[in-house]
Design a protein around this motif. Structure first.
Motif, PDB file in Angstrom:
ATOM      1  N   GLN A   1       7.215  45.001 -17.507  1.00  9.70           N
ATOM      2  CA  GLN A   1       8.073  44.687 -18.645  1.00  9.70           C
ATOM      3  C   GLN A   1       8.512  43.233 -18.685  1.00  9.70           C
ATOM      4  OE1 GLN A   1      11.276  47.391 -19.317  1.00  9.70           O
ATOM      5  NE2 GLN A   1      10.034  49.215 -19.055  1.00  9.70           N
ATOM      6  N   ILE A   2       8.727  42.638 -17.528  1.00  8.69           N
ATOM      7  CA  ILE A   2       9.262  41.283 -17.495  1.00  8.69           C
ATOM      8  C   ILE A   2       8.273  40.261 -18.047  1.00  8.69           C
ATOM      9  CG2 ILE A   2       9.889  39.389 -15.943  1.00  8.69           C
ATOM     10  CD1 ILE A   2      11.279  41.438 -14.201  1.00  8.69           C
ATOM     11  N   TYR A   3       7.088  40.254 -17.516  1.00  9.83           N
ATOM     12  CA  TYR A   3       6.163  39.168 -17.843  1.00  9.83           C
ATOM     13  C   TYR A   3       5.629  39.209 -19.267  1.00  9.83           C
ATOM     14  CZ  TYR A   3       6.715  37.721 -13.092  1.00  9.83           C
ATOM     15  OH  TYR A   3       7.284  37.284 -11.917  1.00  9.83           O
ATOM     16  N   PRO A   4       5.322  40.378 -19.834  1.00  4.70           N
ATOM     17  CA  PRO A   4       4.962  40.375 -21.258  1.00  4.70           C
ATOM     18  C   PRO A   4       6.086  39.824 -22.129  1.00  4.70           C
ATOM     19  CG  PRO A   4       4.260  42.424 -20.241  1.00  4.70           C
ATOM     20  CD  PRO A   4       5.102  41.714 -19.230  1.00  4.70           C
ATOM     21  N   ALA A   5       7.341  40.113 -21.753  1.00  3.81           N
ATOM     22  CA  ALA A   5       8.471  39.594 -22.519  1.00  3.81           C
ATOM     23  C   ALA A   5       8.553  38.074 -22.428  1.00  3.81           C
ATOM     24  CB  ALA A   5       9.773  40.218 -22.019  1.00  3.81           C
ATOM     25  N   MET A   6       8.028  37.508 -21.341  1.00  8.67           N
ATOM     26  CA  MET A   6       8.020  36.056 -21.166  1.00  8.67           C
ATOM     27  C   MET A   6       6.800  35.409 -21.808  1.00  8.67           C
ATOM     28  SD  MET A   6       9.168  35.963 -17.141  1.00  8.67           S
ATOM     29  CE  MET A   6       8.751  34.225 -17.010  1.00  8.67           C
TER      30      MET A   6
ATOM     31  N   ALA B   1      -3.941  41.571 -20.351  1.00  7.95           N
ATOM     32  CA  ALA B   1      -2.569  41.883 -20.767  1.00  7.95           C
ATOM     33  C   ALA B   1      -1.947  42.855 -19.778  1.00  7.95           C
ATOM     34  CB  ALA B   1      -2.566  42.491 -22.176  1.00  7.95           C
ATOM     35  N   ILE B   2      -0.683  42.650 -19.491  1.00 13.03           N
ATOM     36  CA  ILE B   2       0.021  43.535 -18.575  1.00 13.03           C
ATOM     37  C   ILE B   2       0.486  44.764 -19.326  1.00 13.03           C
ATOM     38  CG2 ILE B   2       2.054  43.726 -17.070  1.00 13.03           C
ATOM     39  CD1 ILE B   2       1.847  40.700 -16.658  1.00 13.03           C
ATOM     40  N   ASP B   3       0.213  45.918 -18.748  1.00 12.69           N
ATOM     41  CA  ASP B   3       0.586  47.180 -19.380  1.00 12.69           C
ATOM     42  C   ASP B   3       2.102  47.294 -19.429  1.00 12.69           C
ATOM     43  OD1 ASP B   3       0.836  49.717 -20.338  1.00 12.69           O
ATOM     44  OD2 ASP B   3      -0.069  50.715 -18.600  1.00 12.69           O
ATOM     45  N   LYS B   4       2.667  47.458 -20.629  1.00 17.49           N
ATOM     46  CA  LYS B   4       4.130  47.531 -20.793  1.00 17.49           C
ATOM     47  C   LYS B   4       4.675  48.939 -20.567  1.00 17.49           C
ATOM     48  CE  LYS B   4       4.252  43.815 -24.218  1.00 17.49           C
ATOM     49  NZ  LYS B   4       4.728  43.421 -25.558  1.00 17.49           N
ATOM     50  N   SER B   5       3.794  49.889 -20.381  1.00 19.62           N
ATOM     51  CA  SER B   5       4.288  51.274 -20.249  1.00 19.62           C
ATOM     52  C   SER B   5       4.926  51.516 -18.905  1.00 19.62           C
ATOM     53  CB  SER B   5       3.144  52.241 -20.459  1.00 19.62           C
ATOM     54  OG  SER B   5       2.136  52.054 -19.484  1.00 19.62           O
TER      55      SER B   5
END
Length: 388
Positions: A162-167, A384-388
């Motif tokens: 969650q952190i890195y996709p938000a960044m 892409a990093i999985d946000k789930s």
């Protein structure tokens, strides 16, 4: 409001009402009033017109709240200590009640109220400070020991996702670069006994940063890899973050920020809302640990590097070079070093650690492996990093 003293009873009057504030809920309750009994045992019955719940106040104990009466209302308290307040606006209700209270006294101020309030305020500040700076850190340290490793690993994965996709960052997954990173990690962690495996990820972000999340998750920002001149410098930073993993500093930091509620929740495997915990954990990316935690992670890194045949001074070389180049004002997790009085001490400690039983081994990466690690975010499409 001038009221004459008569002797009518509530029973002889029409239904009369008042407003009750119980001192607990901010909601006002509309209540009907009735006097029961006579003399010293007489009681005022207050009945909630909605819930039909009732309570009784002793007429002998009731007090008028001073300096709060207006032209259309009187305010009463059940006694000298109760927080509840009864507001009566109906003239006839006031007339009848006052006739039943011939010895009504005003509410007394608390003894020594100014000094007492000042003392209570001071005690509250001390108590808050004790909770913030002593109790919560203590509970966080103990709570980290209570949390099952599987829960920590799940928390680490959730926050990483969650952190890195938000960044706006993404994970770098070039196969050759990942293979080189695995070689470095294996060299450092060979024979290491941790409650969970170390999982190292490289993310595409230009900041000079590295982070240890809960559950063994370590991230290296590509900006840090690009700023390093040798693979040993990256290995030194990685060893430092593994030191935080070994001491579960990431989990302790999360628990300190979420307080006792988070400690209890994580102990039972409940993340208290993954988004909320991730928001708390995101602060780890842009902040630093305490001076004691950093020094402890440094000492752990010195031993880890020496065991792997890498000079512990590599950490000092990295810090010192960045400082000499004027880059220490934007070092991500190392940002506090630019003004931290212990920076020179940490550099000196890393340098001195190389003089105590250290035996130089072969380079931690070959030239080709080092090139692959530096190109880990360039030689492949990002993942892409999985946000789930």
């Amino acid at each position: 409001m001038a009221l004459s003293r008569r002797t009518p009873s509530f029973a002889a009057a029409a239904m009369i009402y008042a407003e009750l504030y119980d001192g607990i809920s901010p909601m006002v309750q509309r209540v009907s009033l009735r006097v029961a009994g006579q003399g010293s045992t007489a009681m005022l019955e207050l009945k909630n017109v909605e819930t039909q719940g009732s309570q009784r106040w002793s007429l002998a104990d009731m007090r008028q709240v001073p300096d709060q009466a207006s032209a259309d209302a009187f305010i009463f308290a059940p006694d000298n200590a109760g927080p509840a307040r009864l507001v009566i606006r109906e003239r006839e209700a006031l007339r009848i009640l006052l006739s039943a209270l011939p010895d009504l006294k005003p509410l007394r101020p608390r003894n020594g109220s100014p000094l007492r309030l000042l003392g209570l305020a001071g005690a509250a500040v001390v108590a808050f400070g004790a909770i913030l700076f002593a109790l919560i850190p203590f509970m966080a340290d103990k709570g980290a020991e209570m949390i099952p490793p599987a829960t920590e690993m799940a928390l680490g994965q959730t926050t990483f996702n969650q952190i890195y996709p938000a960044m706006g960052a993404y994970e770098c997954t070039d196969p050759a670069g990942q293979a080189a990173l695995a070689v470095m990690q294996t060299r450092l962690t060979d024979g290491l006994d941790l409650p969970y495996p170390v999982q190292v990820h490289v993310v595409f972000d230009p900041s000079l940063n590295a982070t240890a999340l809960p559950g063994g998750y370590v991230t290296l920002h590509n900006g840090l890899i690009q700023a390093a001149e040798t693979p040993e410098e990256v290995a030194a930073v990685l060893a430092h973050e593994i030191g935080h993993v070994a001491h579960r500093d990431g989990t302790r930091a999360v628990l300190r920020r979420t307080g006792s509620f988070g400690i209890i929740g994580l102990a039972y495997g409940d993340f208290l809302g993954s988004s909320a915990v991730a928001a708390v954990t995101q602060q780890l990316v842009n902040s630093s640990y305490s001076r004691e935690a950093e020094a402890r992670a440094d000492a752990y890194a010195h031993d880890l590097l020496a065991h792997a045949g890498v000079s512990p001074a590599s950490l000092a070389v990295f810090f010192e070079r960045l400082r000499a180049e004027g880059l220490d004002t934007d070092l991500g997790v190392f940002r506090h070093l630019s003004s931290h009085p212990g920076l020179l001490d940490r550099i000196a400690a890393s340098t001195a650690a190389a003089d105590h039983g250290f035996t130089q081994g072969p380079p931690i990466l070959s030239g080709a492996e080092w090139g692959a690690l530096q190109s880990i975010c360039q030689n492949s499409a990002h993942t892409a990093i999985d946000k789930s």
